[in-house]
Every structure is written in C-alpha cells, then in structure tokens.
Design a protein around this motif. Structure first.
Motif, PDB file in Angstrom:
ATOM      1  N   ILE A 131     -56.304   0.721   4.117  1.00 46.94           N
ATOM      2  CA  ILE A 131     -55.106   0.511   3.210  1.00 46.94           C
ATOM      3  C   ILE A 131     -54.288  -0.978   4.260  1.00 46.94           C
ATOM      4  CG2 ILE A 131     -55.247   1.805   1.153  1.00 46.94           C
ATOM      5  CD1 ILE A 131     -52.623   2.996   1.822  1.00 46.94           C
ATOM      6  N   LEU A 132     -53.448  -1.637   3.397  1.00 44.85           N
ATOM      7  CA  LEU A 132     -52.339  -2.322   3.775  1.00 44.85           C
ATOM      8  C   LEU A 132     -51.424  -2.559   3.195  1.00 44.85           C
ATOM      9  CD1 LEU A 132     -53.232  -4.917   3.321  1.00 44.85           C
ATOM     10  CD2 LEU A 132     -54.570  -4.913   4.898  1.00 44.85           C
ATOM     11  N   TRP A 133     -50.374  -3.151   3.841  1.00 43.64           N
ATOM     12  CA  TRP A 133     -49.155  -3.693   3.179  1.00 43.64           C
ATOM     13  C   TRP A 133     -49.524  -5.555   3.516  1.00 43.64           C
ATOM     14  CZ3 TRP A 133     -46.337  -0.987  -1.079  1.00 43.64           C
ATOM     15  CH2 TRP A 133     -46.720  -0.086  -0.332  1.00 43.64           C
ATOM     16  N   LEU A 134     -48.653  -5.955   1.736  1.00 46.27           N
ATOM     17  CA  LEU A 134     -48.776  -7.399   1.613  1.00 46.27           C
ATOM     18  C   LEU A 134     -47.162  -7.349   1.721  1.00 46.27           C
ATOM     19  CD1 LEU A 134     -52.925  -8.015   0.766  1.00 46.27           C
ATOM     20  CD2 LEU A 134     -51.795  -8.033   2.609  1.00 46.27           C
ATOM     21  N   THR A 135     -47.198  -8.168   2.058  1.00 43.05           N
ATOM     22  CA  THR A 135     -45.389  -9.612   1.771  1.00 43.05           C
ATOM     23  C   THR A 135     -45.993 -10.316   0.695  1.00 43.05           C
ATOM     24  OG1 THR A 135     -44.052  -8.552   4.119  1.00 43.05           O
ATOM     25  CG2 THR A 135     -43.416 -10.474   1.332  1.00 43.05           C
ATOM     26  N   ASP A 167     -44.832 -10.787  -4.142  1.00 41.62           N
ATOM     27  CA  ASP A 167     -43.407 -10.807  -4.418  1.00 41.62           C
ATOM     28  C   ASP A 167     -42.281  -9.694  -3.920  1.00 41.62           C
ATOM     29  OD1 ASP A 167     -45.632  -9.468  -5.857  1.00 41.62           O
ATOM     30  OD2 ASP A 167     -44.660  -9.934  -7.610  1.00 41.62           O
ATOM     31  N   ARG A 168     -43.363  -8.705  -4.248  1.00 41.94           N
ATOM     32  CA  ARG A 168     -42.940  -8.144  -3.970  1.00 41.94           C
ATOM     33  C   ARG A 168     -43.654  -6.697  -2.823  1.00 41.94           C
ATOM     34  NH1 ARG A 168     -45.874  -3.500  -5.954  1.00 41.94           N
ATOM     35  NH2 ARG A 168     -46.381  -4.158  -8.127  1.00 41.94           N
ATOM     36  N   PRO A 169     -43.337  -6.082  -2.524  1.00 37.45           N
ATOM     37  CA  PRO A 169     -44.278  -5.559  -0.912  1.00 37.45           C
ATOM     38  C   PRO A 169     -45.556  -4.883  -1.824  1.00 37.45           C
ATOM     39  CG  PRO A 169     -42.253  -4.639  -0.073  1.00 37.45           C
ATOM     40  CD  PRO A 169     -42.372  -5.412  -1.371  1.00 37.45           C
ATOM     41  N   ARG A 170     -47.022  -5.168  -1.558  1.00 36.43           N
ATOM     42  CA  ARG A 170     -47.799  -4.945  -2.330  1.00 36.43           C
ATOM     43  C   ARG A 170     -48.633  -3.721  -1.172  1.00 36.43           C
ATOM     44  NH1 ARG A 170     -48.547  -6.663  -8.314  1.00 36.43           N
ATOM     45  NH2 ARG A 170     -46.629  -8.180  -8.053  1.00 36.43           N
ATOM     46  N   LEU A 171     -49.151  -2.737  -1.559  1.00 33.15           N
ATOM     47  CA  LEU A 171     -49.994  -2.367  -1.346  1.00 33.15           C
ATOM     48  C   LEU A 171     -51.482  -2.295  -1.851  1.00 33.15           C
ATOM     49  CD1 LEU A 171     -50.883   0.528   0.607  1.00 33.15           C
ATOM     50  CD2 LEU A 171     -51.168   1.841  -2.394  1.00 33.15           C
ATOM     51  N   ALA A 172     -53.229  -2.717  -0.631  1.00 35.74           N
ATOM     52  CA  ALA A 172     -54.202  -3.119  -1.034  1.00 35.74           C
ATOM     53  C   ALA A 172     -55.459  -2.517  -0.074  1.00 35.74           C
ATOM     54  CB  ALA A 172     -54.112  -4.865  -0.692  1.00 35.74           C
ATOM     55  N   TRP A 173     -55.696  -2.283  -0.904  1.00 29.98           N
ATOM     56  CA  TRP A 173     -57.496  -1.870   0.256  1.00 29.98           C
ATOM     57  C   TRP A 173     -58.384  -2.920   0.801  1.00 29.98           C
ATOM     58  CZ3 TRP A 173     -62.139  -2.451  -0.993  1.00 29.98           C
ATOM     59  CH2 TRP A 173     -62.239  -3.254  -2.502  1.00 29.98           C
ATOM     60  N   HIS A 174     -59.238  -2.535   2.135  1.00 32.42           N
ATOM     61  CA  HIS A 174     -59.281  -3.804   2.663  1.00 32.42           C
ATOM     62  C   HIS A 174     -60.217  -2.690   3.288  1.00 32.42           C
ATOM     63  CE1 HIS A 174     -56.897  -1.979   5.496  1.00 32.42           C
ATOM     64  NE2 HIS A 174     -57.940  -2.684   6.772  1.00 32.42           N
ATOM     65  N   ALA A 175     -61.174  -4.448   4.126  1.00 32.92           N
ATOM     66  CA  ALA A 175     -62.501  -3.808   5.298  1.00 32.92           C
ATOM     67  C   ALA A 175     -62.254  -5.021   5.877  1.00 32.92           C
ATOM     68  CB  ALA A 175     -63.418  -4.398   4.539  1.00 32.92           C
ATOM     69  N   TRP A 176     -62.648  -4.007   7.377  1.00 32.62           N
ATOM     70  CA  TRP A 176     -62.608  -5.272   8.693  1.00 32.62           C
ATOM     71  C   TRP A 176     -63.940  -5.418   8.808  1.00 32.62           C
ATOM     72  CZ3 TRP A 176     -59.105  -7.698  11.723  1.00 32.62           C
ATOM     73  CH2 TRP A 176     -58.964  -7.360  13.069  1.00 32.62           C
ATOM     74  N   HIS A 177     -63.589  -6.710   8.919  1.00 34.99           N
ATOM     75  CA  HIS A 177     -65.369  -7.263   9.535  1.00 34.99           C
ATOM     76  C   HIS A 177     -65.301  -8.477  10.571  1.00 34.99           C
ATOM     77  CE1 HIS A 177     -69.557  -7.823   8.874  1.00 34.99           C
ATOM     78  NE2 HIS A 177     -69.531  -9.144   8.545  1.00 34.99           N
ATOM     79  N   ASP A 178     -66.031  -8.714  11.499  1.00 31.69           N
ATOM     80  CA  ASP A 178     -66.077 -10.148  12.103  1.00 31.69           C
ATOM     81  C   ASP A 178     -64.316 -10.430  12.406  1.00 31.69           C
ATOM     82  OD1 ASP A 178     -67.538 -11.414  13.574  1.00 31.69           O
ATOM     83  OD2 ASP A 178     -67.887 -13.334  11.173  1.00 31.69           O
ATOM     84  N   GLY A 179     -63.460  -9.875  13.114  1.00 34.90           N
ATOM     85  CA  GLY A 179     -62.110  -9.937  13.482  1.00 34.90           C
ATOM     86  C   GLY A 179     -61.135 -10.278  12.481  1.00 34.90           C
ATOM     87  N   ALA A 180     -61.842 -10.270  11.425  1.00 36.66           N
ATOM     88  CA  ALA A 180     -60.438 -10.865  10.033  1.00 36.66           C
ATOM     89  C   ALA A 180     -60.317  -9.237   8.583  1.00 36.66           C
ATOM     90  CB  ALA A 180     -61.210 -11.323   9.338  1.00 36.66           C
ATOM     91  N   ILE A 181     -59.759  -9.050   8.302  1.00 39.54           N
ATOM     92  CA  ILE A 181     -59.448  -8.051   7.123  1.00 39.54           C
ATOM     93  C   ILE A 181     -59.984  -9.101   5.691  1.00 39.54           C
ATOM     94  CG2 ILE A 181     -57.469  -7.320   6.091  1.00 39.54           C
ATOM     95  CD1 ILE A 181     -55.956  -6.425   8.517  1.00 39.54           C
ATOM     96  N   TYR A 182     -61.038  -7.923   4.417  1.00 39.63           N
ATOM     97  CA  TYR A 182     -61.250  -8.805   3.594  1.00 39.63           C
ATOM     98  C   TYR A 182     -60.813  -7.507   2.623  1.00 39.63           C
ATOM     99  CZ  TYR A 182     -64.372 -11.987   6.484  1.00 39.63           C
ATOM    100  OH  TYR A 182     -65.033 -13.127   6.946  1.00 39.63           O
TER     101      TYR A 182
END
Length: 122
Positions: free
Chosen positions: A17-21, A23-38
């Motif tokens: 998980i990570l936080w994105l700024t 409209d407000r801070p948003r929690l999101a699940w993700h995957a790391w692949h090939d030098g980036a977050i998807y």
C-alpha cells in the motif's frame, strides 16, 4: 541506483500500500514492477479520483511494520495500455487480494478500469 530510488524500490516492494495526494490523501494498493509502481482504479476497484488526468502525483510509502514514513517522492503518471503491458498487469493482478473474479480479473480491468504507472523521479 540513487539512494532515493533504492529506498523507493525497497519500500514499494515491502509494502503493498501507499498514499497518494489527490483531492485528499488516498490509500491505494499497488505492485512494483520494472522500476515503477502500477495500480488500478475505477470500476469495482479502488477509487482514485482524478489520478488518470494528472501528469504528476505526490506519493508516500510507509513501513509495513510500524507505519513510519519511509520515503516521499513525486512520480510521473501515465495510463497503461493493458494489452501492451501484459507482464505488468499480471504482476498487479497477483497483488490483488480477495478479488471475487480472480480468473477474469484482467479482462474486467480492461473493460471497466484504468491501470496506471507511477514512475518515480530519478
């Protein structure tokens, strides 16, 4: 690899998980692949309003163990052509927990959702 990119990679791999700024801070699940977050948004998936319209977003990675902030950074946002990036979409699908339709998950995403790539500043 710079220290900051190494910290981003380590943090993104260790925590799903990570936080994105937005409209407000948003929690999101993700995957790391090939030098980036998807990540995926829309349809029956997590709602990250306006992310697909941004050029850049502020990201915060926190420790899986204690929630402490590991690293904050700016990332370029790009919409992923899901057919052209099938390997990245497959990695992202593996990280999707408790999907009600895991056998048809990527087909649903291509129909109803947007997959995004967040590329950290170098």
């Amino acid at each position: 690899m710079s220290d900051n990119i190494a910290a981003i990679q380590e943090g993104a791999k260790k925590s799903g998980i990570l936080w994105l700024t937005l409209d407000r801070p948003r929690l999101a699940w993700h995957a790391w692949h090939d030098g980036a977050i998807y990540l995926v948004t829309g349809g029956a998936e997590q709602q990250l309003p306006g992310l697909d319209a941004l050029d850049r977003v502020h990201v915060t990675l926190r420790s899986k163990d204690n929630g402490a902030r590991l690293v904050e950074f700016e990332a370029a946002v790009s919409v992923v052509d899901q057919a052209a990036a099938a390997d990245a979409v497959a990695v992202l699908a593996k990280e999707r927990l408790n999907a009600p339709d895991s056998e048809h998950l990527t087909e649903r995403w291509s129909r109803d959702s947007t997959v995004l790539r967040l590329t950290p500043d170098r």
